[in-house]
Design a protein around this motif. Structure first.
Motif, PDB file in Angstrom:
ATOM      1  N   TYR A 193      12.631 -16.145 -26.580  1.00  0.00           N
ATOM      2  CA  TYR A 193      12.135 -14.852 -26.097  1.00  0.00           C
ATOM      3  C   TYR A 193      11.910 -14.769 -24.595  1.00  0.00           C
ATOM      4  O   TYR A 193      11.745 -13.669 -24.065  1.00  0.00           O
ATOM      5  CB  TYR A 193      10.817 -14.508 -26.800  1.00  0.00           C
ATOM      6  CG  TYR A 193      10.969 -14.245 -28.276  1.00  0.00           C
ATOM      7  CD1 TYR A 193      12.141 -13.735 -28.803  1.00  0.00           C
ATOM      8  CD2 TYR A 193       9.923 -14.526 -29.154  1.00  0.00           C
ATOM      9  CE1 TYR A 193      12.278 -13.511 -30.160  1.00  0.00           C
ATOM     10  CE2 TYR A 193      10.046 -14.292 -30.514  1.00  0.00           C
ATOM     11  CZ  TYR A 193      11.232 -13.787 -31.020  1.00  0.00           C
ATOM     12  OH  TYR A 193      11.362 -13.555 -32.359  1.00  0.00           O
ATOM     13  N   GLN A 194      11.872 -15.891 -23.894  1.00  0.00           N
ATOM     14  CA  GLN A 194      11.557 -15.830 -22.471  1.00  0.00           C
ATOM     15  C   GLN A 194      12.292 -16.925 -21.717  1.00  0.00           C
ATOM     16  O   GLN A 194      12.316 -18.075 -22.155  1.00  0.00           O
ATOM     17  CB  GLN A 194      10.046 -15.992 -22.274  1.00  0.00           C
ATOM     18  CG  GLN A 194       9.554 -15.800 -20.847  1.00  0.00           C
ATOM     19  CD  GLN A 194       8.044 -15.640 -20.805  1.00  0.00           C
ATOM     20  OE1 GLN A 194       7.523 -14.536 -20.789  1.00  0.00           O
ATOM     21  NE2 GLN A 194       7.326 -16.749 -20.800  1.00  0.00           N
ATOM     22  N   SER A 272       4.191  -9.764 -36.477  1.00  0.00           N
ATOM     23  CA  SER A 272       4.072  -8.333 -36.219  1.00  0.00           C
ATOM     24  C   SER A 272       3.444  -7.608 -37.411  1.00  0.00           C
ATOM     25  O   SER A 272       2.559  -6.755 -37.251  1.00  0.00           O
ATOM     26  CB  SER A 272       5.458  -7.755 -35.913  1.00  0.00           C
ATOM     27  OG  SER A 272       5.385  -6.376 -35.661  1.00  0.00           O
ATOM     28  N   GLY A 291       3.313  -8.032 -28.921  1.00  0.00           N
ATOM     29  CA  GLY A 291       4.290  -7.104 -29.470  1.00  0.00           C
ATOM     30  C   GLY A 291       3.730  -5.737 -29.818  1.00  0.00           C
ATOM     31  O   GLY A 291       4.472  -4.856 -30.267  1.00  0.00           O
ATOM     32  N   ASP A 293       1.631  -2.138 -28.777  1.00  0.00           N
ATOM     33  CA  ASP A 293       1.417  -1.256 -27.617  1.00  0.00           C
ATOM     34  C   ASP A 293      -0.006  -1.315 -27.093  1.00  0.00           C
ATOM     35  O   ASP A 293      -0.257  -0.949 -25.942  1.00  0.00           O
ATOM     36  CB  ASP A 293       1.776   0.197 -27.978  1.00  0.00           C
ATOM     37  CG  ASP A 293       3.268   0.398 -28.156  1.00  0.00           C
ATOM     38  OD1 ASP A 293       4.045  -0.436 -27.635  1.00  0.00           O
ATOM     39  OD2 ASP A 293       3.659   1.373 -28.818  1.00  0.00           O
ATOM     40  N   ALA A 298       1.117  -4.748 -22.352  1.00  0.00           N
ATOM     41  CA  ALA A 298       2.268  -4.507 -23.223  1.00  0.00           C
ATOM     42  C   ALA A 298       3.548  -4.246 -22.418  1.00  0.00           C
ATOM     43  O   ALA A 298       4.625  -4.740 -22.773  1.00  0.00           O
ATOM     44  CB  ALA A 298       1.983  -3.334 -24.153  1.00  0.00           C
ATOM     45  N   ALA A 299       3.427  -3.492 -21.331  1.00  0.00           N
ATOM     46  CA  ALA A 299       4.612  -3.158 -20.530  1.00  0.00           C
ATOM     47  C   ALA A 299       5.210  -4.413 -19.902  1.00  0.00           C
ATOM     48  O   ALA A 299       6.435  -4.604 -19.907  1.00  0.00           O
ATOM     49  CB  ALA A 299       4.256  -2.137 -19.455  1.00  0.00           C
ATOM     50  N   ARG A 302       6.964  -6.548 -22.541  1.00  0.00           N
ATOM     51  CA  ARG A 302       8.296  -6.032 -22.857  1.00  0.00           C
ATOM     52  C   ARG A 302       9.288  -6.325 -21.734  1.00  0.00           C
ATOM     53  O   ARG A 302      10.480  -6.537 -21.989  1.00  0.00           O
ATOM     54  CB  ARG A 302       8.227  -4.530 -23.118  1.00  0.00           C
ATOM     55  CG  ARG A 302       7.601  -4.153 -24.455  1.00  0.00           C
ATOM     56  CD  ARG A 302       7.819  -2.694 -24.771  1.00  0.00           C
ATOM     57  NE  ARG A 302       7.113  -1.826 -23.836  1.00  0.00           N
ATOM     58  CZ  ARG A 302       5.891  -1.355 -24.036  1.00  0.00           C
ATOM     59  NH1 ARG A 302       5.228  -1.677 -25.137  1.00  0.00           N
ATOM     60  NH2 ARG A 302       5.314  -0.571 -23.153  1.00  0.00           N
ATOM     61  N   GLN A 303       8.791  -6.361 -20.514  1.00  0.00           N
ATOM     62  CA  GLN A 303       9.653  -6.571 -19.348  1.00  0.00           C
ATOM     63  C   GLN A 303      10.197  -8.000 -19.282  1.00  0.00           C
ATOM     64  O   GLN A 303      11.369  -8.201 -18.955  1.00  0.00           O
ATOM     65  CB  GLN A 303       8.858  -6.266 -18.072  1.00  0.00           C
ATOM     66  CG  GLN A 303       9.597  -6.470 -16.771  1.00  0.00           C
ATOM     67  CD  GLN A 303       8.698  -6.176 -15.576  1.00  0.00           C
ATOM     68  OE1 GLN A 303       7.963  -5.188 -15.566  1.00  0.00           O
ATOM     69  NE2 GLN A 303       8.745  -7.035 -14.576  1.00  0.00           N
ATOM     70  N   LYS A 306      11.595 -10.906 -24.816  1.00  0.00           N
ATOM     71  CA  LYS A 306      12.457 -10.141 -25.704  1.00  0.00           C
ATOM     72  C   LYS A 306      11.687  -9.560 -26.882  1.00  0.00           C
ATOM     73  O   LYS A 306      11.987  -8.467 -27.365  1.00  0.00           O
ATOM     74  CB  LYS A 306      13.605 -11.006 -26.213  1.00  0.00           C
ATOM     75  CG  LYS A 306      14.627 -11.366 -25.150  1.00  0.00           C
ATOM     76  CD  LYS A 306      15.756 -12.200 -25.736  1.00  0.00           C
ATOM     77  CE  LYS A 306      16.778 -12.541 -24.669  1.00  0.00           C
ATOM     78  NZ  LYS A 306      17.873 -13.400 -25.194  1.00  0.00           N
ATOM     79  N   ARG A 307      10.696 -10.310 -27.388  1.00  0.00           N
ATOM     80  CA  ARG A 307       9.861  -9.848 -28.494  1.00  0.00           C
ATOM     81  C   ARG A 307       8.450 -10.369 -28.281  1.00  0.00           C
ATOM     82  O   ARG A 307       8.165 -11.013 -27.283  1.00  0.00           O
ATOM     83  CB  ARG A 307      10.416 -10.328 -29.845  1.00  0.00           C
ATOM     84  CG  ARG A 307      11.727  -9.704 -30.252  1.00  0.00           C
ATOM     85  CD  ARG A 307      12.070 -10.053 -31.694  1.00  0.00           C
ATOM     86  NE  ARG A 307      11.142  -9.423 -32.643  1.00  0.00           N
ATOM     87  CZ  ARG A 307      11.144  -9.685 -33.954  1.00  0.00           C
ATOM     88  NH1 ARG A 307      11.977 -10.586 -34.455  1.00  0.00           N
ATOM     89  NH2 ARG A 307      10.277  -9.078 -34.761  1.00  0.00           N
ATOM     90  N   GLY A 308       7.588 -10.129 -29.236  1.00  0.00           N
ATOM     91  CA  GLY A 308       6.183 -10.506 -29.110  1.00  0.00           C
ATOM     92  C   GLY A 308       5.956 -11.990 -29.106  1.00  0.00           C
ATOM     93  O   GLY A 308       6.167 -12.679 -28.111  1.00  0.00           O
TER      94      GLY A 308
END
Length: 394
Positions: A193-194, A272, A291, A293, A298-299, A302-303, A306-308
């Motif tokens: 994811y990162q 999730s 993951g 809001d 949260a922003a 997401r930036q 890829k996922r939570g």
């Protein structure tokens, strides 16, 4: 590095990266469970030690099975070189201690795993290294701390256990202006994811014990970076201090990598679902999940992710006694301080993973007596939710 796999998919890299077969042409990687190697002549041995010919010398330095693991991880992470270690904390220690010296300055967030914080806050000052601890979510504090010459920045994102997100790209930009190496503990996000190196970090470390093995079998760690840093800075320290990964554990980790993407994706699906169910329950005061809001960052999550995550932290509506009662009522989920496992594991950070952290700092970081950290596994999501809800209801 296996050049022809660079443009292949993540799963292909995780299964075939660095693959070396012996003369027996085995399908699964061989385990070279040996400490030393022999030479055809005294001249060959002397040349090997002088670095004049390729080959293995001693498994504390390098081993064929361990080298396959290192090469495969490089391919997944987009790194040029790596050194595997006996544990995740050995990797943290290797990445930092091989680089810093007396008189250097290190900057890190206060929100760190307890053992990481111990190295930064307790060990480094003993060797004459100045340390500045900040709120890692506040870019102004990073800017202020990095106004002076700095040797290294160490951070974990998401953090353990409150899942704070640090802006890797912004921190790297500030750190590089003063010549600092940016070291990122990527264990919670995973390489799935990162990608910290793509965001500007210089060094990535993992406790391979977690998602990479992910099945409660063995300890391991790894440090990944560019070839110059690994070969000139990390490798000599690794060679002479001996935090080496055993070949058997390297083989286990190679097997773990083959299913890493499948497991992490499924665990994240489950996490999730669990986070949403907990957020709707009146017995839960707060849910922290990158993951969702309602995560404070949260922003940013997401930036750069890829996922939570496979981790969910949440606060019980109650005190420590009521939190312990909740934990003790769980029937399916195990109480354990490990994470990233195929089995769902839950812990009470303030009395376990962060018990060595001062009460003042725990209060500042929000590691409260009613906070629990849940590592979500591969069980059926509905069964996990059912277990959590029955334990909350009492």
């Amino acid at each position: 590095m296996t050049k022809d796999l660079k443009n292949k998919g993540l799963a292909t890299k995780a299964i075939r990266g660095g693959l070396e077969r012996s003369q027996f042409k085995e399908t699964s990687e061989a385990i070279f469970l040996n400490s030393g190697f022999v030479y055809d002549s005294a001249e060959e041995a002397a040349g090997r030690f002088r670095g004049e010919n390729d080959g293995f010398i001693y498994s504390r330095y390098a081993n064929p099975t361990t080298s396959v693991f290192e090469e495969r991880m490089c391919l997944l992470e987009g790194a040029e070189a790596a050194r595997a270690t006996s544990s995740g904390m050995a990797a943290v220690n290797l990445a930092i201690m091989s680089h810093v010296k007396a008189g250097d300055h290190v900057v890190a967030p206060k929100a760190l795993f307890g053992s990481c914080l111990y190295i930064i806050e307790q060990i480094l000052p003993r060797f004459g290294v100045k340390v500045t601890l900040i709120d890692g979510t506040d870019i102004d504090q990073w800017q202020k701390a990095l106004q002076q010459p700095t040797s290294a920045v160490f951070l974990e994102t998401p953090s353990n256990p409150t899942l704070e997100i640090v802006d890797i790209a912004a921190v790297a930009d500030l750190a590089h202006k003063v010549g600092a190496k940016v070291i990122v503990d990527n264990v919670f996000a995973t390489t799935i994811y990162q990608k910290p190196l793509e965001l500007g970090a210089d060094v990535v470390i993992y406790s391979a014990t977690k998602h990479i093995d992910g099945q409660g079998r063995c300890l391991g760690g790894i440090v990944l970076s560019d070839e110059e840093f690994i070969e000139e800075v990390v490798a000599p320290y690794h060679k002479h201090t001996g935090p080496s990964l055993s070949p058997f554990n390297a083989w286990n980790l190679l097997k773990g990598l083959e299913t890493l993407e499948l497991r992490v994706e499924k665990q994240t699906d489950n996490a999730s679902r669990v986070a949403d169910a907990l957020a709707e329950n009146a017995k839960v005061a707060r849910v922290i999940y990158p993951g969702r809001d309602d995560h404070p960052q949260a922003a940013l999550a997401r930036q750069q992710m890829k996922r939570g995550s496979t981790l969910v932290s949440f606060e019980i509506n109650g005190d420590q006694e009521e939190t312990f009662a909740f934990l003790n009522r769980l029937q399916l989920i195990d109480i354990s301080n490990n994470l990233g496992d195929s089995k769902s594991l839950i812990t009470h950070p303030t009395t376990t993973t962060h018990s060595s952290v001062s009460e003042e700092l725990k209060a500042e970081l929000g590691i409260n007596s009613n906070l629990v950290r849940l590592s979500v596994g591969l069980e059926t999501a509905d069964d996990l939710v059912e277990d959590l809800l029955q334990a909350l209801e009492g």
